[in-house]
Scaffold this active site. Structure first.
Site, PDB file in Angstrom:
ATOM      1  N   GLU A  26     -35.937 -21.237  13.052  1.00 36.99           N
ATOM      2  CA  GLU A  26     -36.679 -22.284  13.754  1.00 36.99           C
ATOM      3  C   GLU A  26     -38.050 -22.478  13.113  1.00 36.99           C
ATOM      4  O   GLU A  26     -38.548 -23.600  13.014  1.00 36.99           O
ATOM      5  CB  GLU A  26     -36.827 -21.934  15.239  1.00 36.99           C
ATOM      6  CG  GLU A  26     -35.546 -21.968  16.040  1.00 36.99           C
ATOM      7  CD  GLU A  26     -34.955 -23.362  16.228  1.00 36.99           C
ATOM      8  OE1 GLU A  26     -35.634 -24.349  15.890  1.00 36.99           O
ATOM      9  OE2 GLU A  26     -33.819 -23.466  16.728  1.00 36.99           O
TER      10      GLU A  26
ATOM     11  N   TRP B  81     -32.863 -29.978  11.032  1.00 34.65           N
ATOM     12  CA  TRP B  81     -32.067 -28.791  11.311  1.00 34.65           C
ATOM     13  C   TRP B  81     -30.846 -28.737  10.400  1.00 34.65           C
ATOM     14  O   TRP B  81     -30.372 -27.656  10.041  1.00 34.65           O
ATOM     15  CB  TRP B  81     -31.659 -28.761  12.773  1.00 34.65           C
ATOM     16  CG  TRP B  81     -30.923 -27.509  13.133  1.00 34.65           C
ATOM     17  CD1 TRP B  81     -29.640 -27.400  13.557  1.00 34.65           C
ATOM     18  CD2 TRP B  81     -31.421 -26.159  13.063  1.00 34.65           C
ATOM     19  NE1 TRP B  81     -29.303 -26.082  13.765  1.00 34.65           N
ATOM     20  CE2 TRP B  81     -30.375 -25.295  13.475  1.00 34.65           C
ATOM     21  CE3 TRP B  81     -32.645 -25.603  12.704  1.00 34.65           C
ATOM     22  CZ2 TRP B  81     -30.520 -23.911  13.529  1.00 34.65           C
ATOM     23  CZ3 TRP B  81     -32.789 -24.221  12.754  1.00 34.65           C
ATOM     24  CH2 TRP B  81     -31.738 -23.394  13.163  1.00 34.65           C
TER      25      TRP B  81
ATOM     26  N   TYR C  69     -21.675 -26.579  14.675  1.00 37.10           N
ATOM     27  CA  TYR C  69     -22.757 -25.763  15.233  1.00 37.10           C
ATOM     28  C   TYR C  69     -22.927 -26.059  16.719  1.00 37.10           C
ATOM     29  O   TYR C  69     -23.052 -25.143  17.543  1.00 37.10           O
ATOM     30  CB  TYR C  69     -24.048 -26.064  14.467  1.00 37.10           C
ATOM     31  CG  TYR C  69     -25.294 -25.445  15.047  1.00 37.10           C
ATOM     32  CD1 TYR C  69     -25.498 -24.074  15.020  1.00 37.10           C
ATOM     33  CD2 TYR C  69     -26.279 -26.256  15.614  1.00 37.10           C
ATOM     34  CE1 TYR C  69     -26.654 -23.510  15.550  1.00 37.10           C
ATOM     35  CE2 TYR C  69     -27.435 -25.701  16.140  1.00 37.10           C
ATOM     36  CZ  TYR C  69     -27.619 -24.339  16.108  1.00 37.10           C
ATOM     37  OH  TYR C  69     -28.765 -23.788  16.644  1.00 37.10           O
TER      38      TYR C  69
END
Length: 209
Positions: A56, A64, A34
């Protein structure tokens, strides 16, 4: 290097492939991919921005990495993050999402995702989500050498959060908005020694346009 052996406030880490990355991107293959291919690269299209805004929001209070692992399920559950499709979700869809173990089952966050889709559509008459978010790009971007120097919010993220809330968005506090701005290249918070610093094509390694 194991996660518990890394200083998550320290500087860039030399990985086994010879490239320097921040500690958070060096500890897991999915995070590394990522970071190397997506994080910090410019996003302007409506669906892409909506997806990142929703994710988010769902990340709040979680890691995350958890969200990344669930992203394929999120995309399926939220109709590929089409604002038009999600805006039409009703109670049967909410019940479906609350029963979906593949995503984060949080009623407030699900409601926010649906409400935000409707707010995205309403914004089209004023130039669209992309125009609004990118209008808050600062003149300079941070130049952090360690993770402890990376800010979690900025005057621009605070102002954008207020603007988004005024336009009907929710789960868009200044910290969440700053994370979005980092993820889509509005600011560049790559560590100065990272191999990804300045790769967005928007910011130089010195933090200027």
């Amino acid at each position: 290097m194991a996660e518990d052996q890394m200083d998550q406030t320290g500087g860039a880490v030399l990985c086994e492939d010879g490239l320097m990355r921040p500690p958070w991107a060096a500890r897991d293959p999915l995070l590394r991919e990522y970071y190397d291919t997506e994080w910090g690269m410019p996003v302007h299209d409506e669906a892409g921005l909506y997806e990142r805004l929703v994710l988010e929001g769902f990340q709040s209070g979680l890691s995350w990495l958890t969200i990344l692992r669930k992203r394929p399920a999120f995309r399926e559950a939220f109709a590929g993050f089409s604002p038009d499709a999600v805006a039409d979700f009703g109670e049967p869809d909410v019940a479906r999402l609350m029963a979906d173990a593949g995503i984060v089952r949080n009623r407030r966050k699900i409601d926010a995702a649906i409400g935000n889709a409707r707010a995205v559509i309403a914004l089209r008459a004023q130039g669209g989500l992309g125009e609004l978010i990118w209008s808050y790009r600062p003149e300079r971007t941070p130049e952090p050498r360690t993770m402890s120097e990376v800010p979690s919010r900025s005057p621009e993220s605070e102002a954008l959060a207020v603007d988004l809330k005024r336009r009907g968005f929710s789960f868009v506090g200044p910290v969440t908005v700053f994370a979005l701005m980092e993820a889509i290249g509005v600011v560049d918070t790559h560590l100065v020694d990272s191999h990804r610093r300045g790769t967005s094509g928007i910011w130089s390694r010195e933090g200027t346009t």
